[in-house]
Write a protein that holds these residues in place. Structure first.
Motif, PDB file in Angstrom:
ATOM      1  N   GLY A 207       0.583  -1.330  -0.049  1.00 19.24           N
ATOM      2  CA  GLY A 207      -0.149   0.072   0.014  1.00 19.24           C
ATOM      3  C   GLY A 207       0.920   1.209  -0.184  1.00 19.24           C
ATOM      4  O   GLY A 207       0.576   2.223  -0.515  1.00 19.24           O
ATOM      5  N   ALA A 208       1.922   1.199   0.776  1.00 17.94           N
ATOM      6  CA  ALA A 208       2.694   2.320   0.831  1.00 17.94           C
ATOM      7  C   ALA A 208       3.364   2.590  -0.519  1.00 17.94           C
ATOM      8  O   ALA A 208       3.325   3.730  -0.928  1.00 17.94           O
ATOM      9  CB  ALA A 208       3.933   2.078   1.890  1.00 17.94           C
ATOM     10  N   TRP A 247      -9.074  16.299  -1.067  1.00 18.18           N
ATOM     11  CA  TRP A 247      -9.221  16.179   0.572  1.00 18.18           C
ATOM     12  C   TRP A 247      -8.098  15.693   1.412  1.00 18.18           C
ATOM     13  O   TRP A 247      -7.591  14.830   0.670  1.00 18.18           O
ATOM     14  CB  TRP A 247     -10.532  15.514   0.647  1.00 18.18           C
ATOM     15  CG  TRP A 247     -11.823  16.025  -0.090  1.00 18.18           C
ATOM     16  CD1 TRP A 247     -12.507  15.300  -0.870  1.00 18.18           C
ATOM     17  CD2 TRP A 247     -12.461  17.199   0.125  1.00 18.18           C
ATOM     18  NE1 TRP A 247     -13.719  16.168  -1.504  1.00 18.18           N
ATOM     19  CE2 TRP A 247     -13.607  17.424  -1.088  1.00 18.18           C
ATOM     20  CE3 TRP A 247     -12.324  18.456   0.718  1.00 18.18           C
ATOM     21  CZ2 TRP A 247     -14.416  18.282  -1.144  1.00 18.18           C
ATOM     22  CZ3 TRP A 247     -13.063  19.521   0.711  1.00 18.18           C
ATOM     23  CH2 TRP A 247     -14.051  19.412  -0.244  1.00 18.18           C
ATOM     24  N   ASN A 248      -8.153  15.682   2.453  1.00 20.01           N
ATOM     25  CA  ASN A 248      -7.502  15.162   3.660  1.00 20.01           C
ATOM     26  C   ASN A 248      -7.767  13.693   3.542  1.00 20.01           C
ATOM     27  O   ASN A 248      -8.885  13.254   3.861  1.00 20.01           O
ATOM     28  CB  ASN A 248      -7.860  15.877   4.839  1.00 20.01           C
ATOM     29  CG  ASN A 248      -7.223  15.276   6.016  1.00 20.01           C
ATOM     30  OD1 ASN A 248      -6.264  14.472   5.935  1.00 20.01           O
ATOM     31  ND2 ASN A 248      -7.385  15.584   7.452  1.00 20.01           N
ATOM     32  N   ILE A 249      -6.787  12.858   3.211  1.00 23.26           N
ATOM     33  CA  ILE A 249      -7.197  11.495   3.309  1.00 23.26           C
ATOM     34  C   ILE A 249      -6.056  10.596   4.275  1.00 23.26           C
ATOM     35  O   ILE A 249      -5.837   9.489   4.382  1.00 23.26           O
ATOM     36  CB  ILE A 249      -6.799  10.552   2.049  1.00 23.26           C
ATOM     37  CG1 ILE A 249      -5.383  10.910   1.299  1.00 23.26           C
ATOM     38  CG2 ILE A 249      -7.879  11.117   0.866  1.00 23.26           C
ATOM     39  CD1 ILE A 249      -5.368  10.016   0.003  1.00 23.26           C
ATOM     40  N   THR A 250      -5.703  11.645   5.254  1.00 21.68           N
ATOM     41  CA  THR A 250      -5.155  10.701   6.554  1.00 21.68           C
ATOM     42  C   THR A 250      -6.156  10.084   7.308  1.00 21.68           C
ATOM     43  O   THR A 250      -7.286  10.308   6.989  1.00 21.68           O
ATOM     44  CB  THR A 250      -4.406  11.886   7.407  1.00 21.68           C
ATOM     45  OG1 THR A 250      -5.238  12.717   8.177  1.00 21.68           O
ATOM     46  CG2 THR A 250      -3.464  12.938   6.427  1.00 21.68           C
ATOM     47  N   ILE A 257     -10.404  10.406   6.474  1.00 18.85           N
ATOM     48  CA  ILE A 257     -11.133   9.494   6.084  1.00 18.85           C
ATOM     49  C   ILE A 257     -11.144   8.295   7.119  1.00 18.85           C
ATOM     50  O   ILE A 257     -11.600   7.062   6.999  1.00 18.85           O
ATOM     51  CB  ILE A 257     -10.789   8.872   4.733  1.00 18.85           C
ATOM     52  CG1 ILE A 257      -9.173   8.207   4.493  1.00 18.85           C
ATOM     53  CG2 ILE A 257     -11.252   9.683   3.569  1.00 18.85           C
ATOM     54  CD1 ILE A 257      -9.004   7.519   3.245  1.00 18.85           C
ATOM     55  N   GLY A 258     -10.782   8.869   8.403  1.00 11.96           N
ATOM     56  CA  GLY A 258     -10.671   7.980   9.590  1.00 11.96           C
ATOM     57  C   GLY A 258     -12.371   7.209   9.972  1.00 11.96           C
ATOM     58  O   GLY A 258     -12.094   6.059  10.448  1.00 11.96           O
ATOM     59  N   SER A 259     -13.141   7.930   9.727  1.00 15.30           N
ATOM     60  CA  SER A 259     -14.440   7.460  10.082  1.00 15.30           C
ATOM     61  C   SER A 259     -15.027   6.579   8.704  1.00 15.30           C
ATOM     62  O   SER A 259     -16.082   5.953   8.965  1.00 15.30           O
ATOM     63  CB  SER A 259     -15.368   8.487  10.370  1.00 15.30           C
ATOM     64  OG  SER A 259     -15.834   9.258   9.150  1.00 15.30           O
ATOM     65  N   TRP A 260     -14.259   6.441   7.632  1.00 10.03           N
ATOM     66  CA  TRP A 260     -14.896   5.629   6.532  1.00 10.03           C
ATOM     67  C   TRP A 260     -14.712   4.211   6.824  1.00 10.03           C
ATOM     68  O   TRP A 260     -13.641   3.902   7.294  1.00 10.03           O
ATOM     69  CB  TRP A 260     -14.208   5.670   5.329  1.00 10.03           C
ATOM     70  CG  TRP A 260     -14.354   7.246   4.659  1.00 10.03           C
ATOM     71  CD1 TRP A 260     -14.488   8.469   5.443  1.00 10.03           C
ATOM     72  CD2 TRP A 260     -14.527   7.626   3.085  1.00 10.03           C
ATOM     73  NE1 TRP A 260     -14.699   9.532   4.566  1.00 10.03           N
ATOM     74  CE2 TRP A 260     -14.729   9.045   3.184  1.00 10.03           C
ATOM     75  CE3 TRP A 260     -14.432   6.923   2.090  1.00 10.03           C
ATOM     76  CZ2 TRP A 260     -14.756   9.749   2.050  1.00 10.03           C
ATOM     77  CZ3 TRP A 260     -14.570   7.524   0.882  1.00 10.03           C
ATOM     78  CH2 TRP A 260     -14.597   8.873   1.083  1.00 10.03           C
ATOM     79  N   SER A 261     -15.461   3.096   6.646  1.00 11.12           N
ATOM     80  CA  SER A 261     -15.292   1.897   6.623  1.00 11.12           C
ATOM     81  C   SER A 261     -14.363   1.550   5.448  1.00 11.12           C
ATOM     82  O   SER A 261     -14.094   2.070   4.317  1.00 11.12           O
ATOM     83  CB  SER A 261     -16.824   1.114   6.528  1.00 11.12           C
ATOM     84  OG  SER A 261     -17.314   1.056   5.111  1.00 11.12           O
ATOM     85  N   THR A 305      -5.090  -0.176   3.829  1.00 13.32           N
ATOM     86  CA  THR A 305      -4.683  -0.787   4.895  1.00 13.32           C
ATOM     87  C   THR A 305      -3.303   0.223   5.379  1.00 13.32           C
ATOM     88  O   THR A 305      -3.191   0.787   6.540  1.00 13.32           O
ATOM     89  CB  THR A 305      -3.287  -2.103   4.774  1.00 13.32           C
ATOM     90  OG1 THR A 305      -4.529  -3.149   4.376  1.00 13.32           O
ATOM     91  CG2 THR A 305      -2.579  -2.574   5.829  1.00 13.32           C
ATOM     92  N   TYR A 306      -2.775   0.722   4.242  1.00 12.87           N
ATOM     93  CA  TYR A 306      -1.886   1.816   4.475  1.00 12.87           C
ATOM     94  C   TYR A 306      -2.261   3.026   4.750  1.00 12.87           C
ATOM     95  O   TYR A 306      -1.869   3.659   5.926  1.00 12.87           O
ATOM     96  CB  TYR A 306      -0.715   2.012   3.092  1.00 12.87           C
ATOM     97  CG  TYR A 306      -0.047   3.094   3.344  1.00 12.87           C
ATOM     98  CD1 TYR A 306       1.195   3.047   4.163  1.00 12.87           C
ATOM     99  CD2 TYR A 306      -0.140   4.296   2.615  1.00 12.87           C
ATOM    100  CE1 TYR A 306       1.999   4.026   4.384  1.00 12.87           C
ATOM    101  CE2 TYR A 306       0.925   5.386   2.685  1.00 12.87           C
ATOM    102  CZ  TYR A 306       1.721   5.251   3.520  1.00 12.87           C
ATOM    103  OH  TYR A 306       2.704   6.154   3.959  1.00 12.87           O
ATOM    104  N   LEU A 307      -3.430   3.609   4.238  1.00 18.35           N
ATOM    105  CA  LEU A 307      -3.995   4.930   4.516  1.00 18.35           C
ATOM    106  C   LEU A 307      -4.533   4.888   5.798  1.00 18.35           C
ATOM    107  O   LEU A 307      -4.492   5.956   6.626  1.00 18.35           O
ATOM    108  CB  LEU A 307      -5.419   5.155   3.649  1.00 18.35           C
ATOM    109  CG  LEU A 307      -4.915   5.406   2.167  1.00 18.35           C
ATOM    110  CD1 LEU A 307      -6.229   5.672   1.337  1.00 18.35           C
ATOM    111  CD2 LEU A 307      -4.191   6.754   2.077  1.00 18.35           C
TER     112      LEU A 307
END
Ligand code: HEC
Ligand code: HEC
Ligand code: HEC
Length: 445
Positions: A207-208, A247-250, A257-261, A305-307
């Protein structure tokens, strides 16, 4: 005399303010001089490792990598032949055009050696040693393995050679001087290829490699500093592309996107739409259409996984508000044509938007047009909302069926402001704050 004295006084009184810029000038100067000596302009030794596959397998590998790196996006004009170049890049200091990378010997890269190709992709150096501009994202590709670059090369060699010379660049002095790039590259191009982190899983490392190198997400999603360099301390916390916010994708829960499944991330990246998260428009849509939608499930999983593990950062452009200041409109409320309270924004939405998006935003003909939860609608700056109303969105490769037309010429600044505020209130339950001046500014970003 008194002028000189007052300048000296100014410097003496404010010396602290001059220390940083003066040091910066000296450092950049020294680096520039060093760059001429140290930047690897010589041809690298290139040889594939014993693990590199051969013949058809090599071509297949190269094709997949070329797709994942999305070389086509920038080396093709809308509706034009793939890889012949000619796409215009409008920069604040002029316009440049991508070159032809088909194997045509005269106008393409047919006569390039493998070593020249590897040097170009990894260090941004052209066939004759000239420095290339970072509109070509070698700042990310620098991390690619030699095997992967050679596989891409092998695939590009199998393309049909097409004779085509893109227009000449039209850049202002000093930006038209290619050597200016050299000290910039010394400062901002990573040295060395990507190395697996043994403390992390195989999927994380894959992923990285995809996010940081091949699919170059950071070229759009990382904010840029004064020298156009990516601010790696704020990596992936949000950037700008063609007037749109990437957008912020951290993993930040509020603005990232911390709250996305996992499923939502996978849907968005592979289909361009996630239920409850809205569609991907503009540059992101194109990246999905040409590249991400063609990646394997395992690779999309690796990206996820990486994000998930990218440390949370707040957005570089401010956080979308989640608090509603007015009650969300009953989205499914039937529209009454005789309702005298109908606002101007509502009237325009009815005529120009409802047929595709529906009054409840669920999308009429395609799930792509389902707007519910879209970041563009939640964002208080309304940047992407104004962009999509003005420019519309298509896949950039000429599939008209799921395109949204632009409305820049159809409505005045005041009408578009009223429409944007209506959309914000209707779908996000917030009072929109877009003014006609904001629209005028967005018309010429
Ligand atoms: C984001 C846009 C973008 C992407 C993605 C991109 N390129 Fe480019 N590329 C450019 C631009 C713009 C230039 C011209 C740079 C210059 O003139 O300084 C360029 C230059 C090149 C050159 C030098 C050609 C010459 O005639 O000097 C090669 C080779 C090349 N790209 C190959 C690739 C390959 C292979 C990929 C995918 C792995 C790729 N590019 C992806 C924008 C892009
Ligand atoms: C060429 C520029 C570009 C590249 C490359 C790019 N993105 Fe994007 N991305 C954007 C833009 C612009 C948006 C906003 C689209 C919109 O609002 O419809 C976006 C939106 C997103 C979103 C939606 C976030 C939200 O809050 O709605 C995700 C997730 C995303 N990108 C992930 C990625 C990943 C992962 C990669 C690399 C594999 C990537 N992007 C590569 C430009 C890009
Ligand atoms: C012909 C059908 C059509 C019409 C008319 C239309 N849209 Fe869209 N709209 C779409 C599609 C399809 C998408 C998804 C964009 C994509 O896939 O690139 C979209 C996307 C959007 C988005 C989401 C952008 C994002 O980045 O998340 C907004 C907001 C939007 N439209 C608002 C409007 C407004 C306001 C109007 C009226 C002025 C309108 N649309 C008219 C089809 C349409």
């Amino acid at each position: 005399m008194s002028l000189v004295r007052s300048i000296f006084r100014l410097i003496l009184l404010n010396w602290r303010r001059f220390v940083v810029p003066l040091t910066a000038v000296v450092v950049v100067g020294l680096l520039g001089a060093a760059a001429f000596f140290f930047w690897p302009h010589g041809l690298p030794e290139v040889a594939a490792s014993p693990e590199q596959p051969q013949r058809d397998e090599l071509i297949a590998k190269g094709k997949y990598l070329t797709i994942a790196a999305d070389c086509e996006a920038c080396h093709t004009t809308p509706g034009g032949e793939a890889f012949v170049g000619g796409l215009a890049f409008k920069l604040p200091f002029g316009t440049m055009y991508s070159p032809n990378i088909t194997p045509d010997p005269e106008t393409g890269i047919g006569t390039w050696s493998d070593a020249e190709f590897v040097r170009a992709v990894r260090s941004g150096v052209g066939k004759h040693g000239e420095d290339l501009y970072p509109a070509f994202p070698y700042t990310s590709y620098a991390l690619l393995s030699t095997d992967d670059i050679l596989a891409i090369r092998a695939y590009l060699k199998t393309l049909r050679p097409i004779k085509y010379t893109p227009p000449e660049n039209d850049l202002l002095f000093p930006f038209n001087q290619r050597y200016v790039m050299r000290s910039w590259k010394l400062l901002f191009v990573p040295w060395g290829q990507y190395h697996n982190d043994p403390a992390k899983s195989e999927a994380w490392n894959k992923g990285a490699y995809l996010v940081e190198a091949l699919a170059h997400c950071g070229e759009c999603h990382t904010p840029r500093g004064l020298m156009f360099q990516r601010e790696q301390g704020k990596a992936l916390s949000g950037g700008a592309v063609d007037g749109w916010i990437a957008w912020n994708i951290t993993s930040d829960k509020a603005s990232g996107i911390g709250s996305w499944s996992d499923e939502e991330i996978a849907d968005y990246l592979s289909r361009g739409h996630a239920q409850g998260r809205g569609p991907a428009a503009a540059a992101m849509r194109q990246a999905i259409e040409l590249s991400l939608s063609k990646l394997t499930k395992a690779d999309i999983g690796a990206i996820t996984t990486y994000l998930r593990d990218v440390p949370a950062q707040s957005a570089s452009y401010g956080t979308p508000t989640t608090a509603s200041v007015v009650p969300a409109a009953q989205a499914s409320e039937p529209w009454n044509p005789h309702d005298s309270k109908e606002s101007e924004g509502e009237r325009i939405f009815e005529g120009a938007c409802a047929s595709c998006h529906g009054w409840d935003g669920s999308g009429q003909n395609t799930t792509r047009a389902s707007l519910t939860g879209s970041h563009s609608i939640k964002d208080p700056t309304a940047t992407n909302l104004l962009r999509i109303i003005l420019d519309g969105s298509s896949d950039g490769v000429g599939t008209p069926t799921t395109a949204m037309p632009g409305f820049a010429d159809a409505f005045s600044d005041a009408e578009i402001a009223a429409l944007a505020n209506y959309v914000t209130e209707h779908f996000d339950g917030r009072k929109g704050t877009v003014t006609p001046r904001d629209v005028a500014k967005a018309r010429s970003p």
